[in-house]
Design a protein around this motif. Structure first.
Motif, PDB file in Angstrom:
ATOM      1  N   VAL A   6       0.752  -1.238   0.011  1.00  0.00           N
ATOM      2  CA  VAL A   6       0.042  -0.112  -0.036  1.00  0.00           C
ATOM      3  C   VAL A   6       0.852   1.209  -0.066  1.00  0.00           C
ATOM      4  CG1 VAL A   6      -1.632   1.350   1.138  1.00  0.00           C
ATOM      5  CG2 VAL A   6      -1.999  -1.125   1.125  1.00  0.00           C
ATOM      6  N   LEU A   7       1.978   1.273   0.711  1.00  0.00           N
ATOM      7  CA  LEU A   7       2.818   2.456   0.826  1.00  0.00           C
ATOM      8  C   LEU A   7       3.496   2.577  -0.583  1.00  0.00           C
ATOM      9  CD1 LEU A   7       4.415   1.971   4.375  1.00  0.00           C
ATOM     10  CD2 LEU A   7       2.769   3.589   3.622  1.00  0.00           C
ATOM     11  N   GLU A   8       3.762   1.725  -1.232  1.00  0.00           N
ATOM     12  CA  GLU A   8       4.429   1.511  -2.560  1.00  0.00           C
ATOM     13  C   GLU A   8       3.568   2.243  -3.719  1.00  0.00           C
ATOM     14  OE1 GLU A   8       7.467   2.103  -5.279  1.00  0.00           O
ATOM     15  OE2 GLU A   8       7.580   1.461  -3.400  1.00  0.00           O
ATOM     16  N   HIS A   9       2.189   1.775  -3.485  1.00  0.00           N
ATOM     17  CA  HIS A   9       1.265   2.131  -4.292  1.00  0.00           C
ATOM     18  C   HIS A   9       0.943   3.704  -3.991  1.00  0.00           C
ATOM     19  CE1 HIS A   9      -1.335  -1.865  -5.642  1.00  0.00           C
ATOM     20  NE2 HIS A   9      -0.059  -1.716  -5.903  1.00  0.00           N
ATOM     21  N   ARG A  10       1.148   4.237  -2.789  1.00  0.00           N
ATOM     22  CA  ARG A  10       0.883   5.495  -2.432  1.00  0.00           C
ATOM     23  C   ARG A  10       2.178   6.261  -3.002  1.00  0.00           C
ATOM     24  NH1 ARG A  10       1.108   6.754   3.835  1.00  0.00           N
ATOM     25  NH2 ARG A  10      -0.947   5.917   3.750  1.00  0.00           N
ATOM     26  N   ARG A  11       3.261   6.250  -2.976  1.00  0.00           N
ATOM     27  CA  ARG A  11       4.376   6.815  -3.488  1.00  0.00           C
ATOM     28  C   ARG A  11       4.196   6.928  -4.910  1.00  0.00           C
ATOM     29  NH1 ARG A  11       7.258   4.081   0.650  1.00  0.00           N
ATOM     30  NH2 ARG A  11       7.664   2.068  -0.589  1.00  0.00           N
ATOM     31  N   ILE A  12       3.556   5.956  -5.644  1.00  0.00           N
ATOM     32  CA  ILE A  12       3.524   5.872  -7.141  1.00  0.00           C
ATOM     33  C   ILE A  12       2.048   6.857  -7.601  1.00  0.00           C
ATOM     34  CG2 ILE A  12       2.797   4.653  -9.377  1.00  0.00           C
ATOM     35  CD1 ILE A  12       4.240   2.345  -7.738  1.00  0.00           C
ATOM     36  N   LEU A  13       1.080   6.872  -6.702  1.00  0.00           N
ATOM     37  CA  LEU A  13      -0.069   7.580  -7.000  1.00  0.00           C
ATOM     38  C   LEU A  13       0.292   9.082  -6.625  1.00  0.00           C
ATOM     39  CD1 LEU A  13      -2.743   5.411  -5.452  1.00  0.00           C
ATOM     40  CD2 LEU A  13      -2.628   6.300  -7.740  1.00  0.00           C
ATOM     41  N   GLN A  14       1.320   9.322  -5.752  1.00  0.00           N
ATOM     42  CA  GLN A  14       1.584  10.710  -5.291  1.00  0.00           C
ATOM     43  C   GLN A  14       2.291  11.180  -6.579  1.00  0.00           C
ATOM     44  OE1 GLN A  14       3.520  10.063  -1.382  1.00  0.00           O
ATOM     45  NE2 GLN A  14       2.060  11.042  -0.711  1.00  0.00           N
ATOM     46  N   GLU A  15       3.205  10.382  -7.056  1.00  0.00           N
ATOM     47  CA  GLU A  15       3.979  10.814  -8.357  1.00  0.00           C
ATOM     48  C   GLU A  15       3.021  11.145  -9.595  1.00  0.00           C
ATOM     49  OE1 GLU A  15       6.879   7.763  -9.225  1.00  0.00           O
ATOM     50  OE2 GLU A  15       7.762   8.245  -7.005  1.00  0.00           O
ATOM     51  N   ILE A  16       2.012  10.230  -9.560  1.00  0.00           N
ATOM     52  CA  ILE A  16       1.068  10.298 -10.885  1.00  0.00           C
ATOM     53  C   ILE A  16       0.439  11.663 -10.816  1.00  0.00           C
ATOM     54  CG2 ILE A  16      -0.639   9.195 -12.186  1.00  0.00           C
ATOM     55  CD1 ILE A  16       0.752   6.752 -11.586  1.00  0.00           C
ATOM     56  N   CYS A  17      -0.301  11.908  -9.527  1.00  0.00           N
ATOM     57  CA  CYS A  17      -1.054  12.778  -9.256  1.00  0.00           C
ATOM     58  C   CYS A  17      -0.740  14.257  -8.928  1.00  0.00           C
ATOM     59  CB  CYS A  17      -2.153  12.658  -8.223  1.00  0.00           C
ATOM     60  SG  CYS A  17      -3.088  11.107  -8.167  1.00  0.00           S
ATOM     61  N   GLY A  18       0.538  14.251  -8.275  1.00  0.00           N
ATOM     62  CA  GLY A  18       1.227  15.566  -7.707  1.00  0.00           C
ATOM     63  C   GLY A  18       0.619  15.620  -6.343  1.00  0.00           C
ATOM     64  N   PRO A  19       1.013  16.279  -5.400  1.00  0.00           N
ATOM     65  CA  PRO A  19       0.762  16.474  -4.112  1.00  0.00           C
ATOM     66  C   PRO A  19      -0.551  17.089  -4.013  1.00  0.00           C
ATOM     67  CG  PRO A  19       3.094  17.415  -4.263  1.00  0.00           C
ATOM     68  CD  PRO A  19       2.346  17.069  -5.876  1.00  0.00           C
ATOM     69  N   ALA A  20      -0.997  18.130  -4.808  1.00  0.00           N
ATOM     70  CA  ALA A  20      -2.289  18.723  -4.663  1.00  0.00           C
ATOM     71  C   ALA A  20      -3.408  17.845  -4.877  1.00  0.00           C
ATOM     72  CB  ALA A  20      -2.641  20.075  -5.363  1.00  0.00           C
ATOM     73  N   ARG A  21      -3.194  17.163  -6.029  1.00  0.00           N
ATOM     74  CA  ARG A  21      -4.425  16.393  -6.518  1.00  0.00           C
ATOM     75  C   ARG A  21      -4.475  15.186  -5.496  1.00  0.00           C
ATOM     76  NH1 ARG A  21      -3.796  15.511 -13.182  1.00  0.00           N
ATOM     77  NH2 ARG A  21      -5.867  16.910 -13.606  1.00  0.00           N
ATOM     78  N   PHE A  22      -3.325  14.563  -5.000  1.00  0.00           N
ATOM     79  CA  PHE A  22      -3.520  13.389  -4.302  1.00  0.00           C
ATOM     80  C   PHE A  22      -3.916  13.771  -2.971  1.00  0.00           C
ATOM     81  CE2 PHE A  22      -1.533  10.076  -1.562  1.00  0.00           C
ATOM     82  CZ  PHE A  22      -2.095   9.053  -2.203  1.00  0.00           C
ATOM     83  N   ALA A  23      -3.829  14.877  -2.439  1.00  0.00           N
ATOM     84  CA  ALA A  23      -4.583  15.222  -1.323  1.00  0.00           C
ATOM     85  C   ALA A  23      -6.040  15.510  -1.407  1.00  0.00           C
ATOM     86  CB  ALA A  23      -3.837  16.651  -0.861  1.00  0.00           C
ATOM     87  N   ARG A  24      -6.537  16.065  -2.586  1.00  0.00           N
ATOM     88  CA  ARG A  24      -7.644  16.058  -2.711  1.00  0.00           C
ATOM     89  C   ARG A  24      -8.325  14.767  -2.972  1.00  0.00           C
ATOM     90  NH1 ARG A  24      -6.328  20.282  -6.479  1.00  0.00           N
ATOM     91  NH2 ARG A  24      -6.455  18.875  -8.374  1.00  0.00           N
TER      92      ARG A  24
END
Length: 178
Positions: A6-24
């Motif tokens: 789950v943490l690896e998926h989180r890192r990848i999603l943060q990269e794809i989304c960018g910080p602001a989109r991932f927070a949303r």
């Protein structure tokens, strides 16, 4: 699912989304899923539904199909997990040895059911999940993608993996050019 995955998926999603989109995206989660996700550590076992909620929320933020996003994130996670040294070693591994190791990989990612692999003939394997008849589609997809990715990283050509329902869990039929 394993917290490490789950943490690896989180890192990848943060990269794809960018910080602001991932927070949303995280703001879209139900409160219990958000709490569990925020508290995930490398040694925890968050629910599959929590990981699925995050993937769907990120897909909404990105205006992407959640299945396609999950496939991208899962492939990237497998590629990152199997570093350059492991990739090199995989290329010199026999089909039997490669398929025989899948239960250990599975047990590190999921804590329900077990994987039972069988090389049927050169270039063909049948891999069953047993003990998880109600496995979520999200997990079935992740397992399928992981099998495909490992076989490709091991240098197998024209890899194809399909899943079909089984009484105790899905059955994966993998084919490749040896």
């Amino acid at each position: 699912m394993s917290g490490a995955l789950v943490l690896e998926h989180r890192r990848i999603l943060q990269e794809i989304c960018g910080p602001a989109r991932f927070a949303r995206a995280l703001d879209r989660l139900p409160p219990d899923a958000r709490r569990e996700y925020d508290e995930t550590s490398a040694v925890s076992w968050p629910r599959v539904t929590t990981a699925e909620h995050v993937m769907h929320a990120a897909a909404i933020e990105l205006a992407r199909d959640p299945v396609e996003l999950h496939e991208q994130v899962s492939r990237t996670a497998v590629e990152r997990t199997l570093t350059t040294l492991w990739r090199l070693l995989l290329r010199f591994t026999t089909d039997e040895a490669l398929v025989a190791r899948t239960p250990r990989i599975y047990a590190r990612a999921l804590n329900r059911g077990e994987l039972v692999p069988l090389v049927v003939c050169p270039g063909r394997a049948e891999i069953r999940v047993v003990g998880w008849p109600d496995i979520p589609e999200f997990s079935t997809r992740g397992i399928r993608i992981a099998i495909e990715s490992v076989l490709r990283l091991a240098g197998r050509d024209q890899v194809r993996v399909i899943a079909e329902p089984g009484a105790q869990g899905p059955i994966f039929h993998a084919t490749w050019i040896p």
